[in-house]
Scaffold this active site. Sequence first.
Site, PDB file in Angstrom:
ATOM      1  N   CYS A 153      -1.560   1.667   8.101  1.00 34.23           N
ATOM      2  CA  CYS A 153      -0.714   0.667   7.449  1.00 34.23           C
ATOM      3  C   CYS A 153      -1.286  -0.739   7.471  1.00 34.23           C
ATOM      4  O   CYS A 153      -1.670  -1.249   8.490  1.00 34.23           O
ATOM      5  CB  CYS A 153       0.646   0.608   8.114  1.00 34.23           C
ATOM      6  SG  CYS A 153       0.842   1.660   9.515  1.00 34.23           S
ATOM      7  N   GLU A 207       0.831  -1.202   0.000  1.00 35.84           N
ATOM      8  CA  GLU A 207       0.000   0.000   0.000  1.00 35.84           C
ATOM      9  C   GLU A 207       0.856   1.239   0.000  1.00 35.84           C
ATOM     10  O   GLU A 207       1.936   1.246   0.577  1.00 35.84           O
ATOM     11  CB  GLU A 207      -0.838   0.028   1.277  1.00 35.84           C
ATOM     12  CG  GLU A 207      -1.730  -1.156   1.414  1.00 35.84           C
ATOM     13  CD  GLU A 207      -2.436  -1.183   2.759  1.00 35.84           C
ATOM     14  OE1 GLU A 207      -2.549  -0.133   3.404  1.00 35.84           O
ATOM     15  OE2 GLU A 207      -2.862  -2.276   3.153  1.00 35.84           O
TER      16      GLU A 207
HETATM   17  N1  SAH Z   1       8.232  -0.332  10.710  1.00 36.38           N
HETATM   18  C1  SAH Z   1       8.322   1.080  10.836  1.00 36.38           C
HETATM   19  C2  SAH Z   1       7.451   1.881   9.888  1.00 36.38           C
HETATM   20  C3  SAH Z   1       6.064   1.437   9.564  1.00 36.38           C
HETATM   21  S1  SAH Z   1       4.649   1.825  10.513  1.00 36.38           S
HETATM   22  C4  SAH Z   1       8.055   1.480  12.267  1.00 36.38           C
HETATM   23  O1  SAH Z   1       7.743   0.638  13.060  1.00 36.38           O
HETATM   24  O2  SAH Z   1       8.207   2.644  12.570  1.00 36.38           O
HETATM   25  C5  SAH Z   1       4.440   3.526  10.645  1.00 36.38           C
HETATM   26  C6  SAH Z   1       3.908   3.923  12.018  1.00 36.38           C
HETATM   27  O3  SAH Z   1       2.525   3.552  12.223  1.00 36.38           O
HETATM   28  C7  SAH Z   1       4.689   3.300  13.155  1.00 36.38           C
HETATM   29  O4  SAH Z   1       4.915   4.242  14.144  1.00 36.38           O
HETATM   30  C8  SAH Z   1       3.733   2.246  13.637  1.00 36.38           C
HETATM   31  O5  SAH Z   1       4.039   1.846  14.935  1.00 36.38           O
HETATM   32  C9  SAH Z   1       2.406   2.953  13.486  1.00 36.38           C
HETATM   33  N2  SAH Z   1       1.245   2.074  13.537  1.00 36.38           N
HETATM   34  C10 SAH Z   1       1.143   0.800  13.128  1.00 36.38           C
HETATM   35  N3  SAH Z   1      -0.088   0.320  13.357  1.00 36.38           N
HETATM   36  C11 SAH Z   1      -0.786   1.308  13.921  1.00 36.38           C
HETATM   37  C12 SAH Z   1      -2.119   1.427  14.402  1.00 36.38           C
HETATM   38  N4  SAH Z   1      -2.956   0.396  14.341  1.00 36.38           N
HETATM   39  N5  SAH Z   1      -2.508   2.601  14.922  1.00 36.38           N
HETATM   40  C13 SAH Z   1      -1.649   3.641  14.994  1.00 36.38           C
HETATM   41  N6  SAH Z   1      -0.383   3.588  14.562  1.00 36.38           N
HETATM   42  C14 SAH Z   1       0.049   2.438  14.041  1.00 36.38           C
END
Ligand code: SAH
Length: 348
Positions: free
Chosen positions: A335, A89
Amino acid sequence: MKKELLHLFPDELKQILTERGIPGYRAEQITQFAYAYVPFEEMSNLPKDLRLKLSEEFTVRTAEAEATLVSKDGTVKYLTALPDGNRVECVFMRHDYGDTLCLSTQVGCRMGCKFCASGQYGLVRNLSAAEMLGEVLLVNSLQGGTPKKRAITNLVLMGCGEPFDNYDNTVRFLRLVSQKEGINISCRNISLSTCGLLDRLEQFINEGLPVTLAISLHAAIDAKRKEVMPIANKYTVQQTAEAAKHYANATGRRVIFEYALMHGFNDTEEDISAIKKLTLGFSCHVNLIPLNEVKESSLKGVTRAQAQEFLQKLTKRGVSATLRRTTGADISGSCGQLRQKYMDGDKK
Ligand code: SAH
């Protein structure tokens, strides 16, 4: 298998063409077309036999839009298909500071964060540098941009995947996307988000790529962080803060801590004190995100009012913080959620 043209820097392409007896000036023409995301068949000012010859050896386009969802707020989410049929995505968002693409670095993820939809099926594979660049060029062209007149001015590596778990390809991508001959998106307009692979972060400091670093913190207390993020078993919160400080001091750039608010879990007074302690003494900022609740997780989100209250308490304690505007909530904004829907066979 054909080679990815977008993997090459202009100099490398020039050398390959020269080896094949093709004049070097063609490299510039081909690069311009490739960054406009135009396939060989449509590279109109190249001789037909050259187009054919190149298309036997190389491919240009590495991602195609399979589904497009447009939110009321202008956010556009693309489910993109990769050449092998895998999907990732990316999300196009309009911001005051520029139009931003959030892109993926892996198909799936193996970091296993409890609240995240991207990792629920584990890691399928890494994206190549050309595939990451393909996401940018695809959306830039779909949004009416060209390499010179870009529709995308900013990038965030915050889609599916952990960029530092796909280190070499991510670094090559950052060099490709920021080079002047291409789409020329400056590292200063790029944010990279990591769950905190600190050995890679230390390595990254030496690459000389001054991107904004975001670290997914989500809890400033080790025991809590371990509950939701497996990486916390490897590195403590303190070690993570020290690495962040090192990055800030080495690059002169403010580090962002991402903090998804989970009701009754990481939104208490003791969490505020822990955040305060952690963020002392270096240039950093806390980005609060109301948790997007995902299927098969008992973690609860917060209301906008609860998030505002937490923000106020933090700022009162002198912590630099903001509450992230939620965009695209009506189109499976966060994401992995759209891909998850597809994998579950729910194509709404
Ligand atoms: N792997 C990397 C980048 C991808 S996720 C990382 O962990 O930073 C991008 C951001 O969205 C990260 O801060 C992740 O923790 C957050 N994220 C993932 N799922 C989420 C959710 N359900 N609600 C809010 N933030 C979320």
